[in-house]
Design an enzyme around this catalytic site. Structure first.
Site, PDB file in Angstrom:
ATOM      1  N   GLY A   1       2.699   2.471   5.356  1.00 13.87           N
ATOM      2  CA  GLY A   1       3.874   1.649   5.647  1.00 13.87           C
ATOM      3  C   GLY A   1       4.654   2.202   6.825  1.00 13.87           C
ATOM      4  O   GLY A   1       5.092   1.464   7.708  1.00 13.87           O
TER       5      GLY A   1
ATOM      6  N   GLU B   1       5.600  -3.284   0.857  1.00 13.31           N
ATOM      7  CA  GLU B   1       5.722  -2.960  -0.561  1.00 13.31           C
ATOM      8  C   GLU B   1       4.919  -1.693  -0.753  1.00 13.31           C
ATOM      9  O   GLU B   1       3.693  -1.710  -0.677  1.00 13.31           O
ATOM     10  CB  GLU B   1       5.208  -4.131  -1.413  1.00 13.31           C
ATOM     11  CG  GLU B   1       5.754  -4.123  -2.821  1.00 13.31           C
ATOM     12  CD  GLU B   1       4.862  -3.374  -3.770  1.00 13.31           C
ATOM     13  OE1 GLU B   1       5.036  -2.143  -3.892  1.00 13.31           O
ATOM     14  OE2 GLU B   1       3.984  -3.996  -4.362  1.00 13.31           O
TER      15      GLU B   1
ATOM     16  N   CYS C   1       1.725   0.629  -8.361  1.00 15.19           N
ATOM     17  CA  CYS C   1       2.789   1.219  -7.537  1.00 15.19           C
ATOM     18  C   CYS C   1       4.078   1.358  -8.322  1.00 15.19           C
ATOM     19  O   CYS C   1       4.873   2.247  -8.079  1.00 15.19           O
ATOM     20  CB  CYS C   1       3.012   0.385  -6.285  1.00 15.19           C
ATOM     21  SG  CYS C   1       3.103  -1.366  -6.645  1.00 15.19           S
TER      22      CYS C   1
ATOM     23  N   GLY D   1       0.836  -1.200   0.000  1.00 15.21           N
ATOM     24  CA  GLY D   1       0.000   0.000   0.000  1.00 15.21           C
ATOM     25  C   GLY D   1       0.866   1.243   0.000  1.00 15.21           C
ATOM     26  O   GLY D   1       1.996   1.211  -0.473  1.00 15.21           O
ATOM     27  N   SER D   2       0.334   2.313   0.576  1.00 13.17           N
ATOM     28  CA  SER D   2       1.029   3.594   0.485  1.00 13.17           C
ATOM     29  C   SER D   2       2.210   3.661   1.456  1.00 13.17           C
ATOM     30  O   SER D   2       2.250   2.965   2.464  1.00 13.17           O
ATOM     31  CB  SER D   2       0.067   4.734   0.793  1.00 13.17           C
ATOM     32  OG  SER D   2      -0.220   4.740   2.171  1.00 13.17           O
ATOM     33  N   THR D   3       3.164   4.523   1.130  1.00 15.00           N
ATOM     34  CA  THR D   3       4.334   4.698   1.994  1.00 15.00           C
ATOM     35  C   THR D   3       3.925   5.267   3.350  1.00 15.00           C
ATOM     36  O   THR D   3       4.499   4.896   4.374  1.00 15.00           O
ATOM     37  CB  THR D   3       5.384   5.583   1.292  1.00 15.00           C
ATOM     38  OG1 THR D   3       5.877   4.860   0.154  1.00 15.00           O
ATOM     39  CG2 THR D   3       6.560   5.901   2.203  1.00 15.00           C
TER      40      THR D   3
ATOM     41  N   GLU E   1       3.453  10.448  -5.635  1.00 13.16           N
ATOM     42  CA  GLU E   1       2.757   9.377  -6.336  1.00 13.16           C
ATOM     43  C   GLU E   1       1.299   9.763  -6.529  1.00 13.16           C
ATOM     44  O   GLU E   1       0.583  10.037  -5.568  1.00 13.16           O
ATOM     45  CB  GLU E   1       2.846   8.082  -5.521  1.00 13.16           C
ATOM     46  CG  GLU E   1       2.206   6.913  -6.215  1.00 13.16           C
ATOM     47  CD  GLU E   1       2.354   5.609  -5.431  1.00 13.16           C
ATOM     48  OE1 GLU E   1       2.204   5.638  -4.196  1.00 13.16           O
ATOM     49  OE2 GLU E   1       2.617   4.572  -6.059  1.00 13.16           O
TER      50      GLU E   1
END
Lengths: 488, 286
Positions: free
Chosen positions: A250, A267, A301, A245-247, A398
Site C-alpha cells: 500500500g 485496504e 486482514c 493487500g499488505s501495508t 500482522e
C-alpha cells in the site's frame, strides 16, 4: 466446587466420518489466458505460471502471466469501452450487474469448490460465506446504478474512468466482487488483477462476465504477480487504483502514484484487538475468539489476532479456549467437517512459521493442540502465544495466519490504550454484557470496523475499511460508491 | 496632535499560547512600496513538532466535546471576528488587497464560520448510516474525526482560504496545525488572537508562519499527523507531500487552483474530507 476438566467437555466420543465435497461438478481448463476486451487472449510474451492446490501442492492449471504490454492492451480496451459504459443509462448498467449476480448464484457450487481447491479454505466457508457474499455485493450495487444522485445530495457524481484493481488471495472471488460491483455500478471500466496464488475464480468470473453480454472492454482480467500489479499501478492512463493487500505494498502504491492525478483507495493490513471483559458471556466469547482468529486460517486482514482478556477471567477463558482448540479439525479443505483448511501458499506458510519461531525466541509460551496434519500440503495447527506483551514482535506485526497472542488487562483505560497502541486500525472486537461498556469501547477503539459480542461479520450493505495505517476508503454500503466517483 | 503608532508583534500560536519561534529567526513582510509591514516568526521544524504535540493533546477532549458546544464555539469565533472586522480589513489592505476585495474577504470569512457552526450537529446525520445487513445484527456506520491534521494554507486568500480549511476540520472534531500564507501572514496571526478569545481550547488550532519550502516535508511526514491538506499548485511539492505522506498512510487532500469564493467550497463534503467512518456490529438475536 468440583473442578470440571475442561479438556473433556468438548471431547466427542465419536469420530466424524469424512464428508468431502465432490469435484465432479466443476469445469476447469488446463490453461487460462488473459481476459481482455471481451476475449480470452494469449499473453504477448507467452509466459504462464502454475496455480497450485495448497492442500496437496499439485498443479491445478497454468495461468497467463500478464506483462506490461498485456496490461497496456487491457487499459486501452478499458479506455475504449469507458465512454459507452459511462453513458449507458444507470438502469441498463444495473441490469448487467444483476445478471452477474444471478449467473454466480447459478454456478455457486462450482465457484465454492474451485475457491477451496485453489485457495485452501474450508468448503463450509467458501460455500456459506465467500460465494454468497460476493453475489450479494453484485446485487447490492446493481441496485445503486440508477440511483446515484440520491447517494450524493447536491452533487452530480461522475465515474472516474479506467480503474485498476489489485486484489489479495485470502478471499479471491469476494474481493473481486467488492472491487468490481461498485466500480461497474458507477460507470467505470476496469482492469482487475487477481492474486497469483488464487486466480481461478476470477477467471471463472470472466466467463460469467462474458456470458452476461457485458460490453467488451468494460471488465478486463489480467493475471500475474507483483510485476503485473506494478504495471497497473504505473500505467499513465489509469484514473484510480483500488488495492487490498499488505501495508507495505500500500505504501509502495501511494508513493508510486504521487504527483499523478490517480486516485487511490487502500485496504491494508491489521492487527485487530479482541477484548474479553469479565462480564462477557464467556462461552460465546470463546467461540468469538476462535472465529476471530481461525476463520479462513487467520488469512484475514481484520482478524482478531490480539486477544485481551480481563485478568479475573483469564485463566478460565484460556482453559476453555485451549479445550475448544482441541476440537478444531484441520485438514482437507473440501471436507465439510473441516474447520481450518490449508495455508494458502508455501510462501505464506514459511512466513507464519517464521513468526512462530520469533515468538518462541522472544520467550512466548506456545500452545498448539495435537492435530493429525496431512502429509502433503501446507498446514499450520491453530496456535496460541501466552506470556507476551506489547513489545513482542508477534504482538505488533500482522502474521496473517492462525496464530493468536494473548494478553491480560485489569482496567478499561488500560485495555483501550493497549488496543490502540498499534499503527493499524482495521478492526476490533469487544465482549461484555454491559451496554454502556460496549458503547464506551466501540467509541474509543481506533478501528474502521468494531464488532461487539460478535466478530468477522461482513455484509454488502455495511461499509468496511481502515483507520490509520490500515488504509483509507470504504467498501460496502453507500459509502463504498464514493471511491469510484468524482463530483462535477 | 500626531500620535506615534504602536506596532504589533506577530508571534506563533501553539497550544493556546503565543510563543516566538524557538529558532529565534524571522522574515520580513513588506508592502508594495517595499515598506516593512511586520517581522514574522520564521517557524522551525521544532515549532511544528511542538504544535503537533499540542494538537494531539487537545484532540480527544475537543472531539468529545458535544456537537452543540463545538457549534457554539465556531459561532463565537464568527462573533469575535465580526467585532474586529476593521482590523482584518486593514491588515488585508496592508498586504496589498483593494478595499473592496478586503471587505468582501473578511465578511465572506465570517459568514463561512457561521455556515460551518451550523453544520456542527448535522453533518453526522448526513454521513452516517444504519445498514440493513442480512443477518441478526444491528449495524451502523458513524463518522469520527481523523485526528490531527496539518494544513498548508492558501497563499492568496490569506484569511478566507485559511478559515475555509480550519472551520470544516475543527467542526469535525479534528485539531490542526496550519502554516499561514507565506507572503500574507498577518491575518492568520490576528485570527489566532480571535480564536484565543473565542472559547476554542488551546491546541485545537495551532498557527505557524514561515517558509513552505522549509516546513512542508515535516508537515507531510510527521508520524503523529493523520492527514495533510495542501493548497496551491506547486506540482513538485504536491508529489513530495504524497510520497512523504505514504510513510504512515496519511490521508492527503489537495486544493489546486481553488476559488474559495465558489459555493462548492462551502459544503459538508469538505468536513467529510477529514472524517473517518466507523462501522459497528452487535447481534440482535437472543
Amino acid at each position: 466446587m468440583k473442578k470440571i476438566e475442561n479438556k473433556d467437555i468438548f471431547k466427542a466420543t465419536w469420530k466424524y466420518a469424512e464428508a468431502p465435497e465432490s469435484t465432479d461438478h466443476i469445469n476447469l481448463q488446463k490453461q487460462y489466458d488473459l481476459y481482455i476486451d471481451g476475449k480470452f487472449t494469449k499473453p504477448v510474451k507467452g509466459k504462464y505460471f502454475d496455480t497450485i492446490n495448497p492442500s496437496n501442492n499439485k498443479k491445478i492449471a497454468s495461468v497467463a502471466e500478464a506483462s506490461s504490454e498485456d496490461v497496456d492492451v487491457a487499459v486501452k480496451a478499458a479506455r475504449k469501452a469507458f465512454k459507452g459504459w459511462a453513458n449507458l443509462s444507470g438502469k441498463d448498467r444495473g441490469k448487467y450487474v444483476f445478471r452477474i449476480a444471478r449467473l454466480i448464484q447459478e454456478r455457486a457450487r462450482e465457484f465454492a469448490v474451485i475457491e477451496s481447491l485453489d485457495g485452501g479454505k474450508p468448503i463450509r466457508e467458501s460455500r456459506d460465506i465467500d460465494i454468497p457474499l460476493a453475489v450479494n455485493h453484485f446485487f447490492y450495487y446493481a441496485g445503486w446504478a440508477d440511483k446515484l444522485e440520491y447517494a450524493f445530495p447536491n452533487r452530480k457524481p461522475k465515474p472516474l474512468g479506467v480503474v485498476g484493481q489489485i486484489i489479495p488471495w485470502n478471499f479471491p472471488l469476494l474481493m473481486a466482487a467488492w472491487k468490481l460491483a461498485p466500480a461497474l455500478a458507477t460507470g467505470n471500466t476496469i482492469v482487475l488483477k487477481p492474486a497469483e496464488s488464487t486466480p481461478l475464480t476470477a477467471l471463472k468470473l470472466a466467463e460469467i462476465i462474458n456470458d452476461c453480454g457485458l460490453p467488451k472492454g468494460v471488465v478486463n482480467i489480467v493475471t500475474g504477480a507483483g510485476q503485473t500489479g506494478a504495471s497497473i499501478v504505473n500505467h499513465p492512463d489509469i484514473n484510480k487504483i483500488a488495492f487490498t493487500g499488505s501495508t507495505n505494498v500500500g505504501r509502495y502504491i501511494a508513493k508510486a502514484i504521487a504527483g499523478t492525478d490517480k486516485k487511490v483507495t487502500l485496504e491494508l493490513g491489521g492487527k485487530g484487538a479482541n477484548i474479553i471483559f469479565e462480564d462477557a458471556a464467556i462461552d460465546q466469547a470463546v467461540e468469538g475468539i476462535v472465529n476471530a482468529i481461525f476463520f479462513n486460517q487467520g488469512h484475514v486482514c481484520c482478524a482478531g489476532s490480539r486477544l485481551f482478556v480481563q485478568e479475573s477471567v483469564a485463566a478460565l477463558v484460556i482453559r476453555k479456549l485451549k479445550a475448544r482448540m482441541k476440537t478444531l479439525i484441520v485438514g482437507n479443505p473440501l471436507d465439510k467437517n473441516t474447520d481450518i483448511g490449508a495455508i494458502n501458499s508455501k510462501k505464506q506458510l514459511h512466513a507464519i512459521q517464521n513468526y512462530i519461531k520469533i515468538g518462541l525466541s522472544e520467550g512466548g509460551e506456545i500452545y498448539q493442540p495435537e492435530c493429525n496434519l496431512p502429509k502433503e500440503g501446507n498446514w499450520c495447527a491453530p496456535t496460541l502465544f501466552l506470556n507476551v506483551s506489547q513489545s513482542h514482535k508477534i504482538v505488533q506485526e500482522e502474521i496473517f495466519g492462525p496464530v493468536l497472542t494473548v494478553q491480560t488487562f485489569r482496567t478499561i483505560s488500560e485495555v483501550i490504550e493497549k488496543a490502540n497502541n498499534t499503527p493499524y486500525g482495521l478492526s476490533a472486537g469487544v465482549w461484555t454484557q454491559n451496554g454502556a461498556k460496549i458503547f464506551h469501547l466501540t467509541q474509543k477503539l481506533e478501528a474502521g470496523v468494531v464488532w461487539a459480542n460478535t466478530f468477522n461479520k461482513f455484509d454488502a450493505t455495511s461499509p468496511f475499511g481502515g483507520y490509520k495505517e490500515s488504509g483509507f476508503g470504504r467498501e460496502g454500503g453507500l459509502h463504498g460508491l464514493k471511491p469510484y466517483v468524482k463530483f462535477e | 496632535m500626531n500620535r506615534l503608532d504602536i506596532n504589533k508583534t506577530y508571534k506563533l500560536y501553539i497550544g493556546g499560547k503565543f510563543p516566538r519561534t524557538e529558532s529565534g529567526r524571522y522574515y520580513a513582510v513588506k508592502n508594495s512600496k517595499d515598506n516593512l509591514v511586520a517581522n514574522m516568526c520564521l517557524a522551525s521544524r521544532k515549532d511544528f513538532r511542538n504544535a503537533v504535540v499540542a494538537a494531539r493533546k487537545a484532540q480527544s477532549h475537543w472531539a468529545n466535546s458535544t456537537a452543540l458546544n463545538k457549534g457554539q464555539v465556531l459561532y463565537r469565533i464568527a462573533e469575535m471576528l465580526e467585532g474586529r472586522k476593521e482590523q482584518f480589513i486593514a491588515e488585508l489592505i496592508a498586504q496589498g488587497e483593494s478595499v473592496k476585495a478586503a471587505k468582501n474577504e473578511v465578511t465572506t470569512s465570517i459568514d463561512r464560520l457561521v455556515y460551518y457552526a451550523g453544520w456542527s450537529d448535522k453533518y453526522q446525520q448526513f454521513f452516517s448510516t444504519v445498514n440493513p445487513v442480512s443477518s441478526m445484527h444491528f449495524n451502523f456506520s458513524n463518522v469520527e474525526p481523523v485526528g490531527v491534521v496539518s494544513i498548508i494554507a492558501d497563499e492568496t486568500e490569506s484569511l478566507l482560504g485559511l478559515i475555509s480549511l480550519i472551520a470544516p476540520a475543527i467542526v469535525g472534531g479534528n485539531t490542526v496545525i496550519v502554516l499561514a500564507s507565506e507572503s500574507k501572514p498577518l491575518a492568520a496571526i490576528s485570527l489566532a488572537e480571535v480564536l484565543n478569545s473565542s472559547d476554542v481550547p488551546g491546541g485545537v488550532v495551532n498557527i505557524l508562519t514561515g517558509k513552505k519550502n522549509e516546513l512542508f516535508s515535516h508537515m507531510a511526514s510527521h508520524m503523529d499527523v493523520n492527514s495533510v491538506i495542501y493548497c496551491g499548485d506547486d506540482e513538485k511539492m504536491i508529489k513530495s507531500i504524497s510520497e512523504l505522506a505514504s510513510s504512515n498512510i496519511k490521508r492527503t487532500v489537495f486544493y489546486k487552483k481553488n476559488d474559495w469564493y465558489n459555493e462548492v467550497n462551502e459544503s459538508p463534503y469538505l468536513i467529510e474530507k477529514t472524517l473517518e467512518l466507523k462501522t459497528t456490529w452487535h447481534p440482535t438475536g437472543i
